[in-house]
Design a protein around this motif. Structure first.
Motif, PDB file in Angstrom:
ATOM      1  N   LYS A   1      -1.647   2.408   3.260  1.00  0.00           N
ATOM      2  CA  LYS A   1      -2.667   1.243   3.809  1.00  0.00           C
ATOM      3  C   LYS A   1      -2.093  -0.037   4.107  1.00  0.00           C
ATOM      4  CE  LYS A   1      -6.815   3.585   1.637  1.00  0.00           C
ATOM      5  NZ  LYS A   1      -7.879   3.366   0.875  1.00  0.00           N
ATOM      6  N   GLU A   2      -1.249  -0.558   3.230  1.00  0.00           N
ATOM      7  CA  GLU A   2      -0.497  -1.622   3.167  1.00  0.00           C
ATOM      8  C   GLU A   2       0.308  -1.668   4.646  1.00  0.00           C
ATOM      9  OE1 GLU A   2       1.565  -2.275  -0.028  1.00  0.00           O
ATOM     10  OE2 GLU A   2      -0.239  -2.366  -1.448  1.00  0.00           O
ATOM     11  N   ILE A   3       1.170  -0.334   4.873  1.00  0.00           N
ATOM     12  CA  ILE A   3       1.719  -0.494   6.327  1.00  0.00           C
ATOM     13  C   ILE A   3       0.980  -0.572   7.520  1.00  0.00           C
ATOM     14  CG2 ILE A   3       3.597   1.008   7.127  1.00  0.00           C
ATOM     15  CD1 ILE A   3       4.581   1.925   4.639  1.00  0.00           C
ATOM     16  N   ARG A   4      -0.235   0.137   7.318  1.00  0.00           N
ATOM     17  CA  ARG A   4      -0.877   0.091   8.533  1.00  0.00           C
ATOM     18  C   ARG A   4      -1.542  -1.136   8.588  1.00  0.00           C
ATOM     19  NH1 ARG A   4      -4.720   5.784   8.330  1.00  0.00           N
ATOM     20  NH2 ARG A   4      -2.851   7.063   8.619  1.00  0.00           N
ATOM     21  N   LYS A   5      -1.647  -2.001   7.824  1.00  0.00           N
ATOM     22  CA  LYS A   5      -2.288  -3.163   8.088  1.00  0.00           C
ATOM     23  C   LYS A   5      -1.322  -4.379   8.559  1.00  0.00           C
ATOM     24  CE  LYS A   5      -5.620  -2.996   4.435  1.00  0.00           C
ATOM     25  NZ  LYS A   5      -6.458  -3.626   3.308  1.00  0.00           N
ATOM     26  N   LEU A   6      -0.011  -3.905   8.422  1.00  0.00           N
ATOM     27  CA  LEU A   6       0.948  -4.989   8.846  1.00  0.00           C
ATOM     28  C   LEU A   6       1.419  -4.917  10.366  1.00  0.00           C
ATOM     29  CD1 LEU A   6       3.867  -4.007   6.282  1.00  0.00           C
ATOM     30  CD2 LEU A   6       2.536  -6.135   6.264  1.00  0.00           C
ATOM     31  N   ARG A   7       1.833  -6.025  10.934  1.00  0.00           N
ATOM     32  CA  ARG A   7       1.987  -6.143  12.324  1.00  0.00           C
ATOM     33  C   ARG A   7       3.451  -5.062  12.688  1.00  0.00           C
ATOM     34  NH1 ARG A   7       1.276 -12.412  13.081  1.00  0.00           N
ATOM     35  NH2 ARG A   7      -0.700 -12.588  12.365  1.00  0.00           N
ATOM     36  N   ARG A   8       3.247  -4.921  13.993  1.00  0.00           N
ATOM     37  CA  ARG A   8       4.535  -4.402  14.534  1.00  0.00           C
ATOM     38  C   ARG A   8       5.893  -5.057  14.228  1.00  0.00           C
ATOM     39  NH1 ARG A   8       5.074  -0.499  19.468  1.00  0.00           N
ATOM     40  NH2 ARG A   8       7.518  -0.774  19.718  1.00  0.00           N
ATOM     41  N   ALA A   9       5.886  -6.222  14.498  1.00  0.00           N
ATOM     42  CA  ALA A   9       6.993  -7.327  14.252  1.00  0.00           C
ATOM     43  C   ALA A   9       7.645  -7.124  12.637  1.00  0.00           C
ATOM     44  CB  ALA A   9       6.859  -8.538  14.612  1.00  0.00           C
ATOM     45  N   ARG A  10       6.606  -7.020  11.860  1.00  0.00           N
ATOM     46  CA  ARG A  10       6.688  -7.029  10.349  1.00  0.00           C
ATOM     47  C   ARG A  10       7.507  -5.700  10.041  1.00  0.00           C
ATOM     48  NH1 ARG A  10       9.199  -8.823   6.390  1.00  0.00           N
ATOM     49  NH2 ARG A  10       8.277  -8.190   4.183  1.00  0.00           N
ATOM     50  N   LEU A  11       6.985  -4.558  10.628  1.00  0.00           N
ATOM     51  CA  LEU A  11       7.339  -3.205  10.376  1.00  0.00           C
ATOM     52  C   LEU A  11       8.830  -2.984  10.672  1.00  0.00           C
ATOM     53  CD1 LEU A  11       4.133  -1.245  11.368  1.00  0.00           C
ATOM     54  CD2 LEU A  11       5.010  -1.555   8.962  1.00  0.00           C
ATOM     55  N   LEU A  12       9.151  -3.614  11.972  1.00  0.00           N
ATOM     56  CA  LEU A  12      10.466  -3.515  12.527  1.00  0.00           C
ATOM     57  C   LEU A  12      11.422  -4.312  11.470  1.00  0.00           C
ATOM     58  CD1 LEU A  12       9.902  -3.886  16.409  1.00  0.00           C
ATOM     59  CD2 LEU A  12      10.451  -1.850  15.127  1.00  0.00           C
ATOM     60  N   GLU A  13      10.946  -5.338  11.032  1.00  0.00           N
ATOM     61  CA  GLU A  13      11.632  -6.100  10.043  1.00  0.00           C
ATOM     62  C   GLU A  13      12.055  -5.389   8.690  1.00  0.00           C
ATOM     63  OE1 GLU A  13      10.228 -10.033   9.056  1.00  0.00           O
ATOM     64  OE2 GLU A  13       9.854 -10.510  11.003  1.00  0.00           O
ATOM     65  N   LEU A  14      10.867  -4.821   8.302  1.00  0.00           N
ATOM     66  CA  LEU A  14      11.275  -4.099   7.140  1.00  0.00           C
ATOM     67  C   LEU A  14      11.972  -2.748   7.350  1.00  0.00           C
ATOM     68  CD1 LEU A  14       7.436  -3.766   5.676  1.00  0.00           C
ATOM     69  CD2 LEU A  14       9.596  -4.744   4.732  1.00  0.00           C
ATOM     70  N   LEU A  15      11.925  -2.217   8.617  1.00  0.00           N
ATOM     71  CA  LEU A  15      12.783  -1.048   8.985  1.00  0.00           C
ATOM     72  C   LEU A  15      14.419  -1.790   8.992  1.00  0.00           C
ATOM     73  CD1 LEU A  15      13.079   1.962   9.711  1.00  0.00           C
ATOM     74  CD2 LEU A  15      12.532   1.127  12.105  1.00  0.00           C
ATOM     75  N   ALA A  16      14.496  -2.633   9.416  1.00  0.00           N
ATOM     76  CA  ALA A  16      15.987  -3.216   9.852  1.00  0.00           C
ATOM     77  C   ALA A  16      16.452  -3.581   8.352  1.00  0.00           C
ATOM     78  CB  ALA A  16      15.830  -4.508  10.546  1.00  0.00           C
ATOM     79  N   ASP A  17      15.622  -4.228   7.298  1.00  0.00           N
ATOM     80  CA  ASP A  17      16.004  -4.470   5.971  1.00  0.00           C
ATOM     81  C   ASP A  17      16.514  -3.175   5.339  1.00  0.00           C
ATOM     82  OD1 ASP A  17      15.531  -7.193   6.436  1.00  0.00           O
ATOM     83  OD2 ASP A  17      13.702  -7.259   5.293  1.00  0.00           O
ATOM     84  N   GLN A  18      15.750  -1.944   5.643  1.00  0.00           N
ATOM     85  CA  GLN A  18      16.077  -1.012   4.902  1.00  0.00           C
ATOM     86  C   GLN A  18      17.422  -0.192   5.412  1.00  0.00           C
ATOM     87  OE1 GLN A  18      12.659   1.720   5.482  1.00  0.00           O
ATOM     88  NE2 GLN A  18      11.663   0.746   3.510  1.00  0.00           N
ATOM     89  N   GLU A  19      17.435  -0.285   6.662  1.00  0.00           N
ATOM     90  CA  GLU A  19      18.647   0.257   7.323  1.00  0.00           C
ATOM     91  C   GLU A  19      19.856  -0.478   6.880  1.00  0.00           C
ATOM     92  OE1 GLU A  19      18.602   0.264  11.649  1.00  0.00           O
ATOM     93  OE2 GLU A  19      16.616   1.466  11.598  1.00  0.00           O
ATOM     94  N   LYS A  20      19.874  -1.840   6.672  1.00  0.00           N
ATOM     95  CA  LYS A  20      20.975  -2.677   6.141  1.00  0.00           C
ATOM     96  C   LYS A  20      21.413  -2.138   4.760  1.00  0.00           C
ATOM     97  CE  LYS A  20      22.223  -7.530   5.411  1.00  0.00           C
ATOM     98  NZ  LYS A  20      22.020  -8.770   5.288  1.00  0.00           N
ATOM     99  N   GLU A  21      20.198  -2.207   3.983  1.00  0.00           N
ATOM    100  CA  GLU A  21      20.427  -1.660   2.367  1.00  0.00           C
ATOM    101  C   GLU A  21      21.079  -0.293   2.476  1.00  0.00           C
ATOM    102  OE1 GLU A  21      17.825  -0.971  -1.650  1.00  0.00           O
ATOM    103  OE2 GLU A  21      16.872  -1.583   0.153  1.00  0.00           O
ATOM    104  N   ILE A  22      20.584   0.452   3.589  1.00  0.00           N
ATOM    105  CA  ILE A  22      21.326   1.943   3.169  1.00  0.00           C
ATOM    106  C   ILE A  22      22.807   1.726   3.678  1.00  0.00           C
ATOM    107  CG2 ILE A  22      21.347   4.146   4.787  1.00  0.00           C
ATOM    108  CD1 ILE A  22      18.214   3.905   4.862  1.00  0.00           C
TER     109      ILE A  22
END
Length: 110
Positions: free
Chosen positions: A3-24
């Protein structure tokens, strides 16, 4: 969490995805470094083990040789030989006595 993810905007989701890729990527790099260090240690251990085993075997052989009477006598004689390579008169006399004793016993190997 969904539910928290659905409420986030697309730009924020992309930021989170980029952060996870960097961590990986960072974790992959750390894993690779750790695997290389482990491989180096394993190689060093494999190279060290035969040296240690050989040294232990040599020590056992020398201990055994020193406790065996004929070998012990031989070692004592060898230690009395000067660096020049010539035998001392008492060593020559002892060797001659041993040769005669072997000849008399019929055990002349030389």
């Amino acid at each position: 969490m969904r539910k928290e993810i659905r409420k986030l905007r697309r730009a924020r989701l992309l930021e989170l995805l980029a952060d996870q890729e960097k961590e990986i990527e960072e974790l992959k790099s750390q894993l690779q470094d750790a695997q290389e260090k482990l491989a180096n240690r394993e190689t060093a251990a494999r190279e060290t083990d035969p040296i240690a085993e050989t040294s232990l075997r040599r020590d056992r052989v020398l201990e055994s040789a020193q406790t065996t009477p004929p070998a012990n006598q031989h070692l004592k004689r060898v230690h009395r030989i000067p660096e020049t390579g010539f035998r001392a008169p008492e060593v020559q006399a002892e060797l001659e006595r041993e040769r005669k004793a072997r000849a008399m016993s019929g055990n002349d190997d030389e």
